[in-house]
Design a protein around this motif. Structure first.
Motif, short mmCIF file in Angstrom:
data_model
loop_
_atom_site.label_atom_id
_atom_site.label_comp_id
_atom_site.label_asym_id
_atom_site.label_seq_id
_atom_site.Cartn_x
_atom_site.Cartn_y
_atom_site.Cartn_z
N GLY A 185 59.09 60.03 76.75
CA GLY A 185 60.51 60.07 76.43
C GLY A 185 61.13 58.73 76.09
N HIS A 186 60.32 57.77 75.64
CA HIS A 186 60.85 56.46 75.27
C HIS A 186 61.04 56.38 73.75
N ASP A 187 61.70 55.31 73.31
CA ASP A 187 61.92 55.10 71.88
C ASP A 187 60.85 54.18 71.28
N PHE A 188 59.90 53.72 72.09
CA PHE A 188 58.84 52.85 71.59
C PHE A 188 57.61 53.04 72.48
N TYR A 189 56.46 52.58 71.97
CA TYR A 189 55.23 52.67 72.76
C TYR A 189 54.28 51.56 72.32
N LEU A 190 53.84 50.74 73.29
CA LEU A 190 52.92 49.64 73.03
C LEU A 190 51.49 50.13 73.22
N PHE A 191 50.61 49.83 72.27
CA PHE A 191 49.23 50.30 72.37
C PHE A 191 48.30 49.38 71.59
N LEU A 192 47.00 49.60 71.76
CA LEU A 192 45.97 48.85 71.03
C LEU A 192 45.44 49.75 69.91
N ASP A 193 45.70 49.37 68.67
CA ASP A 193 45.32 50.20 67.53
C ASP A 193 43.79 50.20 67.38
N THR B 90 42.56 48.78 63.82
CA THR B 90 42.66 47.35 63.52
C THR B 90 42.29 46.46 64.69
N GLY B 91 42.31 47.01 65.92
CA GLY B 91 42.05 46.21 67.10
C GLY B 91 43.21 45.33 67.50
N ARG B 92 44.39 45.53 66.88
CA ARG B 92 45.55 44.69 67.15
C ARG B 92 46.53 45.37 68.12
N PRO B 93 47.18 44.57 68.99
CA PRO B 93 48.28 45.11 69.79
C PRO B 93 49.39 45.56 68.83
N SER B 94 49.88 46.77 69.00
CA SER B 94 50.86 47.33 68.07
C SER B 94 51.92 48.11 68.84
N VAL B 95 53.02 48.35 68.16
CA VAL B 95 54.12 49.13 68.75
C VAL B 95 54.60 50.16 67.73
N VAL B 96 54.67 51.42 68.16
CA VAL B 96 55.33 52.44 67.35
C VAL B 96 56.72 52.63 67.93
N TYR B 97 57.69 52.91 67.08
CA TYR B 97 59.05 53.08 67.57
C TYR B 97 59.78 54.14 66.75
N ARG B 98 60.79 54.71 67.37
CA ARG B 98 61.58 55.76 66.73
C ARG B 98 62.68 55.15 65.87
N ARG B 99 62.81 55.65 64.66
CA ARG B 99 63.87 55.19 63.77
C ARG B 99 64.98 56.25 63.68
N HIS B 100 64.75 57.32 62.98
CA HIS B 100 65.75 58.37 62.85
C HIS B 100 65.04 59.71 62.98
N ALA B 101 65.41 60.50 64.02
CA ALA B 101 64.82 61.82 64.25
C ALA B 101 63.30 61.72 64.28
N TYR B 102 62.62 62.20 63.23
CA TYR B 102 61.16 62.16 63.19
C TYR B 102 60.65 61.03 62.29
N ASP B 103 61.48 60.04 62.03
CA ASP B 103 61.09 58.89 61.24
C ASP B 103 60.67 57.79 62.19
N TYR B 104 59.46 57.22 62.00
CA TYR B 104 58.94 56.23 62.92
C TYR B 104 58.64 54.91 62.23
N GLY B 105 58.49 53.86 63.02
CA GLY B 105 58.08 52.56 62.52
C GLY B 105 56.87 52.06 63.28
N LEU B 106 56.17 51.11 62.70
CA LEU B 106 54.99 50.53 63.32
C LEU B 106 55.03 49.01 63.18
N ILE B 107 54.86 48.29 64.28
CA ILE B 107 54.79 46.84 64.29
C ILE B 107 53.45 46.42 64.86
N ALA B 108 52.78 45.49 64.20
CA ALA B 108 51.48 45.02 64.67
C ALA B 108 51.44 43.49 64.63
N LEU B 109 50.73 42.89 65.57
CA LEU B 109 50.55 41.44 65.57
C LEU B 109 49.52 41.07 64.51
N ALA B 110 49.76 39.99 63.78
CA ALA B 110 48.83 39.56 62.73
C ALA B 110 47.67 38.80 63.35
#
Length: 218
Positions: free
Chosen positions: A187-195, A198-218
């Motif tokens: 029930g959170h708006d984001f989730y930190l995980f290991l992809d 890619t093997g990179r620490p990444s975060v998925v997050y909620r944008r609008h309704a069922y629209d999501y975003g993904l952030i990954a460390l380079a």
């Protein structure tokens, strides 16, 4: 004699429930109601084996409409689901929390069904989002559900600007789709995980309704 209707409100013997209260005693009749309601939730995910329900009363006259808080944590095979609500009574808070947990479980169930049905490999995340958005129109969702800070009660006014909570969880590699499912369950708006790709620490997050975003460390 147990009628078919009664059976629908009985938890499986394999499912355990723990109900605790903070600043409040839990009466037997309310505990029975909790068990009856959780039976419906348990049928949505057969892997669920344990529920922890916590009641907390906040005697603050200025927040009488949110004085009673309920948090439900459901534990299943390899995952957990969590939902909470604050209302002017524990009965109202229970209904709201259960509704939120039911929506989360149904979202994850739909996501898994859509991503796997008829495909040897999971459907791309954007296509899954489109399918889920179509289904969302059929599901009632209260306005502002994701506008509330889930950590608001953990921050004291005198500590603003400081780190007031630290949390660690296992860095188990997983796919983006699995991370999105985990985010919905807790029930959170984001989730930190290991992809796992890619093997990179990444975060998925909620944008609008069922629209999501993904952030990954380079």
């Amino acid at each position: 004699m147990t009628t078919p209707a009664d059976k629908n409100n009985v938890l499986s013997p394999d499912v355990k429930v723990n109900i605790t209260g903070r600043n409040v005693e839990v009466p037997d009749h309310f505990a029975e109601r909790v068990h009856s309601k959780l039976a419906k939730i348990a049928r949505l995910d057969p892997t669920l084996t344990f529920f922890h329900v916590e009641l907390q009363h906040e005697p603050n006259p200025r927040r009488a409409d949110e004085s009673d808080k309920i948090q439900i944590t459901a534990t299943g095979k390899g995952h957990i689901a969590r939902a909470e609500a604050k209302e002017d009574s524990f009965y109202a808070a229970l209904e709201t929390a259960l509704s939120r947990m039911e929506r989360s479980l149904r979202k994850v169930k739909a996501r898994r069904k859509i991503s796997r049905s008829g495909h040897r490999t999971p459907m791309p995340t954007d296509q899954v989002a489109v399918e889920l958005a179509a289904q969302a129109a059929k599901m009632e969702a209260p306005k502002g559900e994701f506008d509330e800070d889930p950590y608001a009660d953990l921050v004291e006014e005198v500590k603003l600007g400081q780190v007031v909570r630290r949390k660690e969880h296992p860095a188990t590699p997983m796919s983006v789709d699995d991370a999105l499912s985990e985010m919905e369950l807790v029930g959170h708006d984001f989730y930190l995980f290991l992809d796992e790709e890619t093997g990179r620490p990444s975060v998925v997050y909620r944008r609008h309704a069922y629209d999501y975003g993904l952030i990954a460390l380079a």
